[in-house]
Enzyme design. Structure first.
Site, PDB file in Angstrom:
ATOM      1  N   ASP A 161       0.882  -1.167   0.000  1.00 42.80           N
ATOM      2  CA  ASP A 161       0.000   0.000   0.000  1.00 42.80           C
ATOM      3  C   ASP A 161       0.915   1.212   0.000  1.00 42.80           C
ATOM      4  OD1 ASP A 161      -1.659   2.119   0.551  1.00 42.80           O
ATOM      5  OD2 ASP A 161      -2.397   1.361   2.467  1.00 42.80           O
ATOM      6  N   LYS A 194       2.711  11.247  -3.500  1.00 41.68           N
ATOM      7  CA  LYS A 194       1.671  10.536  -4.262  1.00 41.68           C
ATOM      8  C   LYS A 194       0.715  11.500  -4.965  1.00 41.68           C
ATOM      9  CE  LYS A 194      -1.859   6.955  -3.459  1.00 41.68           C
ATOM     10  NZ  LYS A 194      -2.369   6.026  -2.412  1.00 41.68           N
ATOM     11  N   GLU A 199      -7.250   0.406  -4.602  1.00 40.48           N
ATOM     12  CA  GLU A 199      -7.281   0.304  -3.140  1.00 40.48           C
ATOM     13  C   GLU A 199      -8.605  -0.265  -2.615  1.00 40.48           C
ATOM     14  OE1 GLU A 199      -6.090   4.247  -1.992  1.00 40.48           O
ATOM     15  OE2 GLU A 199      -4.082   3.946  -2.809  1.00 40.48           O
ATOM     16  N   ASP A 243     -12.845   5.453   2.665  1.00 40.88           N
ATOM     17  CA  ASP A 243     -11.419   5.512   2.997  1.00 40.88           C
ATOM     18  C   ASP A 243     -11.030   6.929   3.436  1.00 40.88           C
ATOM     19  OD1 ASP A 243      -8.645   5.600   3.051  1.00 40.88           O
ATOM     20  OD2 ASP A 243      -8.365   4.491   1.186  1.00 40.88           O
TER      21      ASP A 243
HETATM   22  P1  ADP Z   1      -3.014   7.275   3.907  1.00 41.55           P
HETATM   23  O1  ADP Z   1      -3.886   6.253   3.316  1.00 41.55           O
HETATM   24  O2  ADP Z   1      -3.387   8.674   3.496  1.00 41.55           O
HETATM   25  O3  ADP Z   1      -1.571   7.009   3.720  1.00 41.55           O
HETATM   26  P2  ADP Z   1      -3.557   6.230   6.607  1.00 41.55           P
HETATM   27  O4  ADP Z   1      -4.662   5.327   6.270  1.00 41.55           O
HETATM   28  O5  ADP Z   1      -2.291   5.634   7.071  1.00 41.55           O
HETATM   29  O6  ADP Z   1      -3.287   7.329   5.493  1.00 41.55           O
HETATM   30  O7  ADP Z   1      -4.126   7.214   7.746  1.00 41.55           O
HETATM   31  C1  ADP Z   1      -3.316   8.077   8.439  1.00 41.55           C
HETATM   32  C2  ADP Z   1      -4.189   8.934   9.318  1.00 41.55           C
HETATM   33  O8  ADP Z   1      -4.855   8.117  10.273  1.00 41.55           O
HETATM   34  C3  ADP Z   1      -3.387   9.953  10.105  1.00 41.55           C
HETATM   35  O9  ADP Z   1      -4.009  11.216  10.021  1.00 41.55           O
HETATM   36  C4  ADP Z   1      -3.468   9.408  11.525  1.00 41.55           C
HETATM   37  O10 ADP Z   1      -3.408  10.439  12.497  1.00 41.55           O
HETATM   38  C5  ADP Z   1      -4.825   8.767  11.519  1.00 41.55           C
HETATM   39  N1  ADP Z   1      -4.991   7.792  12.618  1.00 41.55           N
HETATM   40  C6  ADP Z   1      -4.220   6.731  12.898  1.00 41.55           C
HETATM   41  N2  ADP Z   1      -4.653   6.104  14.014  1.00 41.55           N
HETATM   42  C7  ADP Z   1      -5.725   6.814  14.460  1.00 41.55           C
HETATM   43  C8  ADP Z   1      -6.598   6.702  15.586  1.00 41.55           C
HETATM   44  N3  ADP Z   1      -6.444   5.755  16.502  1.00 41.55           N
HETATM   45  N4  ADP Z   1      -7.590   7.617  15.721  1.00 41.55           N
HETATM   46  C9  ADP Z   1      -7.731   8.606  14.835  1.00 41.55           C
HETATM   47  N5  ADP Z   1      -6.948   8.773  13.753  1.00 41.55           N
HETATM   48  C10 ADP Z   1      -5.943   7.891  13.579  1.00 41.55           C
HETATM   49 MG    MG Z   2      -4.579   4.761   2.260  1.00 42.06          MG
END
Ligand code: ADP
Ligand code: MG
Length: 601
Positions: free
Chosen positions: A23, A87, A187, A211
């Site tokens: 991912d 990205k 995705e 998402d």
């Molecule tokens: P992307 O797909 O954009 O790379 P992710 O799916 O990894 O992103 O999501 C990252 C986001 O998720 C960040 O903003 C992070 O702060 C948030 N996040 C991670 N864990 C938690 C949680 N327990 N509660 C709220 N937000 C969270």
């Molecule tokens: Mg993502």
């Protein structure tokens, strides 16, 4: 080397081999694979650390790149040399991103052209492909370190709305990182696979994948039927995500302690520390009702209720996108069978509650939302590796399928990478008067001459009623069904005579062979083009000779003695040229003969 089979439909290799799922996220990236013992999709991580690698690249003074958590530390303190959200730039020109230029704290080059963007760091320029390749290389190294084996093959996910340029850029980034990208997967499709959806052949479902990541929000409506994922609609906001929730909490704290944003913005270290604190508070509030701590001598505190209040407008914006996506797919909420939660920000209870109540159904959130996309990519990778033999994820044809036409040329009916199931047809005709049968030879491969491709089947189509050459209309159609079986049918349209054969999907091609066939088609592309041109010129020359001969035999009175002599000499010259391999000479002689014929019309 043992022979392994390849399924024409899935491109799947029937031999164990580690192919990882990746991912490549805007905020975080990670690698997953199917654990050989548990057979479960598993995110890769070093002992007691996180599986997530922040998608951040920091360049030091010497231009050395550092990726992930250590690079993230520089986001606020060294913004010009710290690249995040690469990205968002994939496959984009400056014109595409200029409306959001303020978003990037590093230098995105504006050359005011349609060419692809570059990022400037010091005196160096990087394409988004290179930047992404740094992240992929880090993931590859990590995987190799943990698995203790070389990792060279991967499935990489992209948002469903990515266009061809963005998908190609992602593929190229993989290649640059030393990865053979076997498949680019959407995705939301990967997320569905991680939930085991779409793995049954007779299953039919409509799914909504919600998402909410770090900086982006996507809603995709998918239809799964017979192992095929179809994207019905996508919507979202490319500038809405967890970062905005952090920002809302940070503003809440600033207000609480009486400091303005402008003030703290002067102090990058303070800003960074408060931003991190806000993110921490947000995460805590996904489980706790209250967050309180001390920061720089101040007491800061926020309750779940207060948090919900400040983020409600952001959540409402995501629901507006859901409404649009449903309307684009011409569906109502009741027609959605399953809702899947993806992205770290869906851990926020208010998000889950709001989405459940919007769809009138409990959402699926049992799989870790940070990892679900990578886990699904691993499921897809495992299918490609041939380890999941019972299951056929029908997707695309690994090599082109076609039939032999005049001069031994390959006429492609279904190109490589075409979706399965698929249907294609083309009309052919006879070359000789009264020709009663036609040989249909089916080939697979990318070369122009069938002799270099692989013959799959052959049959004699008989029973064409006697007609002059060129009159019969023989339609040859290819049908690849959901099981990956190719059915070839020939039908003479004037008489309705029809015949068909089935070609079995197993060809015993090894993956090396498929690869070799693709490679050959590239290495021989130029040579093939020359040969094709020569064969086409020869075929044309032969046809013209035949037609002219016929014409002279039928209408001798129309030609004077001199004209007959001229025609005979031109025909002889053409016949001579046909024995040689000079395409241009053949064309000149065809032209000369045509010139004489034209004068008689
Ligand atoms: P992307 O797909 O954009 O790379 P992710 O799916 O990894 O992103 O999501 C990252 C986001 O998720 C960040 O903003 C992070 O702060 C948030 N996040 C991670 N864990 C938690 C949680 N327990 N509660 C709220 N937000 C969270
Ligand atoms: Mg993502």
């Amino acid at each position: 080397m043992a022979k392994i089979g390849i399924n024409i439909a899935t491109g799947s290799l029937q031999q164990a081999e580690i192919i990882v799922g990746i991912d490549l996220g805007t905020t975080n990236s990670l690698v997953a694979f199917i654990h050989p013992e548990s057979k479960l999709p598993t995110a890769l991580k070093e002992f007691d650390s996180s599986s997530l690698v922040p998608s951040v690249v920091h360049f030091d003074q010497l231009g050395n790149a550092e990726v992930g958590e250590p690079a993230k530390q520089f986001l606020e303190t060294d913004p010009a040399n710290t690249i995040f959200s690469a990205k968002r730039l994939m496959g984009k020109s400056y014109k595409d991103v200029k409306d959001n230029a303020h978003f990037f704290t590093y230098k995105v080059i504006d050359d005011d052209t349609d060419s692809l963007v570059k990022v400037q760091v010091g005196d160096r320029f990087y394409s988004p492909i290179e930047l992404s390749s740094f992240i992929l290389k880090e993931l590859k190294n990590r995987a190799e370190h943990i698995l203790k084996t070389p990792v060279t093959k991967a499935v990489i996910t992209v948002p469903a709305y990515f266009n061809d340029a963005q998908r190609q850029a992602t593929r190229d980034a993989g290649k640059l990182a030393g990865l053979d990208v076997l498949r680019i997967v959407n995705e939301p499709t990967a997320a569905s696979l991680a939930y085991g959806l779409g793995l049954q052949k007779d299953e039919e479902k409509t799914i909504a994948v919600y998402d909410l990541g770090g900086g982006t929000f996507d809603i995709s409506i998918l239809k799964i039927a017979g192992g095929i994922f179809e994207v019905l609609s996508t919507n979202g906001d490319t500038y809405l995500g967890g970062d905005d929730l952090d920002h809302a909490v940070m503003e809440f704290f600033l207000k609480q302690i009486g400091i303005s944003f402008e003030e703290i913005n002067q102090e990058k270290k303070q800003l960074q520390s408060l931003r991190l604190l806000a993110e921490w508070a947000k995460k805590e509030l996904s489980f706790a009702e209250l967050f309180s701590t001390e920061w720089s001598g101040y007491n800061v505190e926020i309750s779940r209720v207060q948090f919900n209040e400040i983020i409600q407008p952001l959540v409402n914006r995501t629901i507006e996108s859901c409404v649009k996506a449903l309307s684009d797919a011409s569906l109502t909420v009741n027609e959605i069978d399953t809702i899947i939660m993806v992205g770290g920000s869906t851990r926020v209870p208010l998000v889950k509650e709001s989405i459940s109540s919007f769809f009138g159904k409990q959402v699926n959130d049992s799989v870790n939302p940070d990892e679900v996309v990578a886990l699904g990519a691993a499921v897809q990778a495992d299918i490609l590796a041939g380890n999941n033999k019972d299951f056929l994820l029908l997707d695309i044809t690994p090599l082109s399928l076609g039939i032999e036409t005049m001069g031994g040329l390959m006429d492609v009916l279904i190109p490589r990478n075409a979706k399965i199931p698929n249907k294609a047809g083309r009309q052919y005709t006879t070359q000789k008067d009264g020709q009663g049968s036609m040989r249909i030879s089916v080939f697979q491969g990318e070369r122009d001459l069938v002799q270099h491709n692989r013959k799959l089947a052959e049959f004699n189509f008989t029973g064409i009623p006697g007609m002059p050459a060129g009159m019969p209309k023989v339609e040859v159609s290819f049908l690849i069904n959901a099981d990956g079986i190719l059915q070839v049918t020939a039908k003479e349209l004037r008489s309705g005579v029809e015949q068909s054969i089935e070609v079995k999907p197993q060809y015993g091609l090894t993956d090396e062979e498929v690869e070799q066939m693709l490679l050959d088609s590239i290495t021989h592309a130029k040579e093939d083009m020359t040969v094709r041109a020569l064969v086409e010129a020869r075929t044309e020359g032969e046809q013209i000779l035949e037609v002219t001969e016929k014409f002279i035999a039928k209408n001798p009175e129309l030609l004077s003695q001199e004209e007959l002599m001229q025609a005979a000499s031109a025909m002889q010259n053409l016949q001579m040229a046909l024995t040689l391999t000079d395409k241009n000479l053949i064309q000149t002689k065809i032209e000369e003969l045509n010139e004489i014929s034209r004068r008689k019309q």
